[in-house]
Design a protein around this motif. Structure first.
Motif, PDB file in Angstrom:
ATOM      1  N   CYS A   6       0.848  -1.196   0.000  1.00  0.00           N
ATOM      2  CA  CYS A   6       0.000   0.000   0.000  1.00  0.00           C
ATOM      3  C   CYS A   6       0.884   1.247   0.000  1.00  0.00           C
ATOM      4  O   CYS A   6       1.824   1.339   0.781  1.00  0.00           O
ATOM      5  CB  CYS A   6      -0.886  -0.009   1.246  1.00  0.00           C
ATOM      6  N   CYS A   9       0.132   3.377   3.698  1.00  0.00           N
ATOM      7  CA  CYS A   9       0.557   2.854   5.009  1.00  0.00           C
ATOM      8  C   CYS A   9       1.695   1.838   4.902  1.00  0.00           C
ATOM      9  O   CYS A   9       2.197   1.381   5.912  1.00  0.00           O
ATOM     10  CB  CYS A   9      -0.641   2.264   5.756  1.00  0.00           C
ATOM     11  N   CYS A  31      -4.455  -0.115   0.322  1.00  0.00           N
ATOM     12  CA  CYS A  31      -5.185  -1.201   0.974  1.00  0.00           C
ATOM     13  C   CYS A  31      -6.627  -0.772   1.251  1.00  0.00           C
ATOM     14  O   CYS A  31      -6.997   0.386   1.047  1.00  0.00           O
ATOM     15  CB  CYS A  31      -4.475  -1.600   2.261  1.00  0.00           C
ATOM     16  N   CYS A  34      -7.044   2.207   3.817  1.00  0.00           N
ATOM     17  CA  CYS A  34      -6.635   3.495   3.246  1.00  0.00           C
ATOM     18  C   CYS A  34      -7.609   3.931   2.161  1.00  0.00           C
ATOM     19  O   CYS A  34      -7.872   5.120   1.999  1.00  0.00           O
ATOM     20  CB  CYS A  34      -5.229   3.402   2.688  1.00  0.00           C
TER      21      CYS A  34
HETATM   22 ZN   LIG Z   1      -2.888   1.264   3.479  1.00  0.00          ZN
END
Ligand SMILES: [Zn+2]
Length: 55
Positions: A6, A9, A31, A34
């Protein structure tokens, strides 16, 4: 099973969402959590789902 990281993050995931969170033509993979957070952004656009276990 393939994974991607991702871009927000940096967590490694097998399912990511192709989204835009800024104006322009830059797509990033994020992801699920997020992706959900990014939905509140004014420039959010969804461009599809990437699944690592299909390949
Ligand atoms: Zn993420």
């Amino acid at each position: 099973m393939k994974t991607k990281v991702c871009e927000l993050c940096k967590m490694e995931e097998t399912t990511l969402y192709r989204v835009q969170i800024k104006k322009g033509k830059i797509w990033i993979f994020v992801c699920e959590s997020c992706c959900n957070k990014s939905k509140n952004l004014p420039d959010y656009r969804y461009g599809g789902t990437w699944k690592g276990y299909r390949h």
